[in-house]
Design a protein around this motif. Structure first.
Motif, PDB file in Angstrom:
ATOM      1  N   PRO A 188     -16.077  -0.797  -4.800  1.00 41.78           N
ATOM      2  CA  PRO A 188     -15.993  -2.231  -5.117  1.00 41.78           C
ATOM      3  C   PRO A 188     -16.410  -3.090  -3.919  1.00 41.78           C
ATOM      4  N   ASP A 189     -16.804  -4.320  -4.212  1.00 42.23           N
ATOM      5  CA  ASP A 189     -17.169  -5.266  -3.160  1.00 42.23           C
ATOM      6  C   ASP A 189     -15.949  -5.925  -2.536  1.00 42.23           C
ATOM      7  N   TYR A 190     -14.861  -5.994  -3.298  1.00 42.45           N
ATOM      8  CA  TYR A 190     -13.635  -6.638  -2.826  1.00 42.45           C
ATOM      9  C   TYR A 190     -12.420  -5.901  -3.370  1.00 42.45           C
ATOM     10  N   LEU A 191     -11.316  -5.967  -2.627  1.00 44.73           N
ATOM     11  CA  LEU A 191     -10.001  -5.576  -3.119  1.00 44.73           C
ATOM     12  C   LEU A 191      -9.120  -6.813  -3.121  1.00 44.73           C
ATOM     13  N   TYR A 192      -8.199  -6.875  -4.084  1.00 46.45           N
ATOM     14  CA  TYR A 192      -7.277  -8.006  -4.122  1.00 46.45           C
ATOM     15  C   TYR A 192      -5.899  -7.531  -4.540  1.00 46.45           C
ATOM     16  N   THR A 193      -4.865  -8.064  -3.860  1.00 43.45           N
ATOM     17  CA  THR A 193      -3.489  -7.815  -4.276  1.00 43.45           C
ATOM     18  C   THR A 193      -2.666  -9.070  -4.046  1.00 43.45           C
ATOM     19  N   HIS A 194      -1.654  -9.263  -4.877  1.00 42.35           N
ATOM     20  CA  HIS A 194      -0.768 -10.426  -4.782  1.00 42.35           C
ATOM     21  C   HIS A 194       0.668  -9.918  -4.716  1.00 42.35           C
ATOM     22  N   LEU A 195       1.355 -10.224  -3.625  1.00 40.07           N
ATOM     23  CA  LEU A 195       2.717  -9.730  -3.416  1.00 40.07           C
ATOM     24  C   LEU A 195       3.702 -10.865  -3.654  1.00 40.07           C
ATOM     25  N   THR A 196       4.485 -10.734  -4.719  1.00 44.10           N
ATOM     26  CA  THR A 196       5.414 -11.790  -5.103  1.00 44.10           C
ATOM     27  C   THR A 196       6.806 -11.552  -4.547  1.00 44.10           C
ATOM     28  N   SER A 197       7.353 -10.369  -4.810  1.00 48.06           N
ATOM     29  CA  SER A 197       8.732 -10.081  -4.420  1.00 48.06           C
ATOM     30  C   SER A 197       8.796  -8.649  -3.902  1.00 48.06           C
ATOM     31  N   LEU A 198       8.830  -8.512  -2.587  1.00 43.73           N
ATOM     32  CA  LEU A 198       8.770  -7.196  -1.970  1.00 43.73           C
ATOM     33  C   LEU A 198      10.152  -6.561  -1.876  1.00 43.73           C
ATOM     34  N   ALA A 199      10.200  -5.240  -2.035  1.00 42.63           N
ATOM     35  CA  ALA A 199      11.456  -4.508  -1.865  1.00 42.63           C
ATOM     36  C   ALA A 199      11.921  -4.612  -0.414  1.00 42.63           C
ATOM     37  N   ALA A 200      13.226  -4.486  -0.218  1.00 44.30           N
ATOM     38  CA  ALA A 200      13.800  -4.636   1.122  1.00 44.30           C
ATOM     39  C   ALA A 200      13.224  -3.622   2.112  1.00 44.30           C
ATOM     40  N   ASN A 201      12.859  -2.449   1.608  1.00 42.59           N
ATOM     41  CA  ASN A 201      12.352  -1.395   2.505  1.00 42.59           C
ATOM     42  C   ASN A 201      10.821  -1.383   2.602  1.00 42.59           C
ATOM     43  N   PHE A 202      10.163  -2.408   2.037  1.00 47.37           N
ATOM     44  CA  PHE A 202       8.700  -2.458   2.083  1.00 47.37           C
ATOM     45  C   PHE A 202       8.260  -2.929   3.466  1.00 47.37           C
ATOM     46  N   ASN A 203       7.436  -2.119   4.111  1.00 44.97           N
ATOM     47  CA  ASN A 203       6.949  -2.432   5.454  1.00 44.97           C
ATOM     48  C   ASN A 203       5.523  -2.976   5.333  1.00 44.97           C
ATOM     49  N   ILE A 204       5.373  -4.288   5.454  1.00 45.14           N
ATOM     50  CA  ILE A 204       4.059  -4.913   5.256  1.00 45.14           C
ATOM     51  C   ILE A 204       3.060  -4.434   6.304  1.00 45.14           C
ATOM     52  N   GLU A 205       3.505  -4.352   7.550  1.00 41.77           N
ATOM     53  CA  GLU A 205       2.597  -3.931   8.620  1.00 41.77           C
ATOM     54  C   GLU A 205       2.064  -2.522   8.356  1.00 41.77           C
ATOM     55  N   LYS A 206       2.946  -1.624   7.950  1.00 40.72           N
ATOM     56  CA  LYS A 206       2.526  -0.250   7.635  1.00 40.72           C
ATOM     57  C   LYS A 206       1.581  -0.230   6.444  1.00 40.72           C
ATOM     58  N   PHE A 207       1.876  -1.042   5.414  1.00 40.65           N
ATOM     59  CA  PHE A 207       1.029  -1.121   4.230  1.00 40.65           C
ATOM     60  C   PHE A 207      -0.383  -1.578   4.600  1.00 40.65           C
ATOM     61  N   LEU A 208      -0.478  -2.650   5.405  1.00 40.65           N
ATOM     62  CA  LEU A 208      -1.784  -3.166   5.799  1.00 40.65           C
ATOM     63  C   LEU A 208      -2.556  -2.129   6.608  1.00 40.65           C
ATOM     64  N   HIS A 209      -1.859  -1.448   7.518  1.00 38.83           N
ATOM     65  CA  HIS A 209      -2.505  -0.437   8.364  1.00 38.83           C
ATOM     66  C   HIS A 209      -3.030   0.725   7.518  1.00 38.83           C
ATOM     67  N   GLN A 210      -2.206   1.225   6.605  1.00 44.40           N
ATOM     68  CA  GLN A 210      -2.611   2.373   5.782  1.00 44.40           C
ATOM     69  C   GLN A 210      -3.739   1.989   4.823  1.00 44.40           C
ATOM     70  N   LEU A 211      -3.658   0.781   4.257  1.00 39.65           N
ATOM     71  CA  LEU A 211      -4.723   0.330   3.365  1.00 39.65           C
ATOM     72  C   LEU A 211      -6.043   0.226   4.130  1.00 39.65           C
ATOM     73  N   HIS A 212      -5.981  -0.291   5.324  1.00 40.38           N
ATOM     74  CA  HIS A 212      -7.189  -0.420   6.144  1.00 40.38           C
ATOM     75  C   HIS A 212      -7.782   0.941   6.469  1.00 40.38           C
ATOM     76  N   LEU A 213      -6.943   1.914   6.782  1.00 39.39           N
ATOM     77  CA  LEU A 213      -7.426   3.258   7.081  1.00 39.39           C
ATOM     78  C   LEU A 213      -8.144   3.862   5.883  1.00 39.39           C
ATOM     79  N   LYS A 214      -7.660   3.569   4.676  1.00 41.15           N
ATOM     80  CA  LYS A 214      -8.207   4.195   3.483  1.00 41.15           C
ATOM     81  C   LYS A 214      -9.485   3.515   2.992  1.00 41.15           C
ATOM     82  N   ILE A 215      -9.560   2.196   3.094  1.00 42.66           N
ATOM     83  CA  ILE A 215     -10.696   1.508   2.468  1.00 42.66           C
ATOM     84  C   ILE A 215     -11.742   1.023   3.468  1.00 42.66           C
ATOM     85  N   GLY A 216     -11.461   1.167   4.747  1.00 37.30           N
ATOM     86  CA  GLY A 216     -12.453   0.825   5.758  1.00 37.30           C
ATOM     87  C   GLY A 216     -12.773  -0.653   5.806  1.00 37.30           C
TER      88      GLY A 216
END
Length: 290
Positions: free
Chosen positions: A226-254
């Protein structure tokens, strides 16, 4: 009954908390209750009152004049507002009121009447979109019952799905967008709204939906490019680590551009990968798509 904080009321009505406190001191229409620790909270009826009064005040009525009106006169004045945006705001406020009171038949009847009168596309953009923005505040602060949320969400979801299904764009685009919500995120309306906007612009959409593991995103991204990825985060779980999510997503999609929206974008201050773009509201997403 729901209990709304003064911050909830400020966000939903657009009236500053300081002004609300002044109204309470000077006029009779607001009598908030207080918790054992002396924190104000507002009932369903008080929230609806503030929404109506704030709207009349915004479009020219003085608070001192509104204070002398009874319920019937306030409603008559609301109906008589001729400004286009005033009417839109009033309809959104009615939808919020119907949601709070669980008047689901009235909620859907109002939506259907507006769709019949103005067309689905206009109502999605002028009514559903602002409504989603406002109730997102209540989801974030957990000040609506989950049953209220699910019932109303499903009505709006059905309308958005009809919009997605029936939209035929006159624009030709070669772009492809992959839409998903990460694991633990189930609030799908913002994602569906963006799906509708993209299809309306002729963009091909790969829609993975809610609660998607990153390995699935990775698999589809590699397969379909795809040319773009999009996600919308409304209500995150207490144990959701945004920094880890962004890092892992970046590693996977370049280097694929990633658009992210949701309340977390207002407060997140850590490093953001260079190809990640924070959009602080659905309005900003809408502008980017345009």
């Amino acid at each position: 009954m729901n209990a709304f904080t003064i911050k909830d009321v400020e966000n939903l009505s657009g009236v500053k908390a300081h002004t609300i406190r002044i109204w309470e001191q000077r006029y009779d229409f607001l009598k908030p209750q207080r918790t054992g620790t002396n924190i104000r909270y507002y009932s369903n009826e008080e929230l609806k009152t503030i929404l109506n009064i704030a709207l009349l005040n915004k479009y020219g009525f003085k608070i001192s004049h509104i204070n002398k009106m009874d319920f019937t006169e306030i409603n008559q004045k609301l109906v008589s507002l001729s400004h286009r945006y005033a009417q839109q705001e009033w309809i959104v406020n009615q939808l919020i009121s119907f949601m709070i009171d669980l008047h689901l038949d009235l909620f859907e009847e109002l939506l259907n009447d507006q769709i019949e009168a103005k067309g689905l596309e206009k109502i999605i953009n002028e009514i559903m979109f602002p409504f989603l923005e406002k109730i997102g505040i209540l989801w974030l602060t957990n000040n609506i019952n989950s049953a209220q949320e699910h019932l109303v969400t499903n009505i709006v979801r059905q309308k958005l799905l009809v919009g997605i299904e029936t939209t035929v764009s006159q624009i030709k685009s070669e772009k492809v967008a992959l839409l998903f919500l990460p694991e633990g995120e189930f609030h799908e309306l913002g994602l569906l709204y963006v799906y509708y906007l993209l299809k309306n612009k002729g963009v091909k959409v790969l829609y993975l939906g809610a609660d998607v593991p990153l390995q699935d995103v990775d698999f589809i991204a590699k397969a379909k490019k795809p040319d773009y990825l999009y996600t919308h985060l409304t209500s995150l779980a207490a144990n959701f680590n945004i920094e880890k999510f962004l890092h892992q997503l970046h590693l996977k999609i370049g280097d694929i551009p990633v658009l992210l929206s949701g309340p977390f974008t207002l407060t997140y201050k850590k490093n953001i990968p260079p190809n990640f773009y924070f959009k602080k509201s659905l309005e900003e997403v809408k502008e980017y798509i345009s």
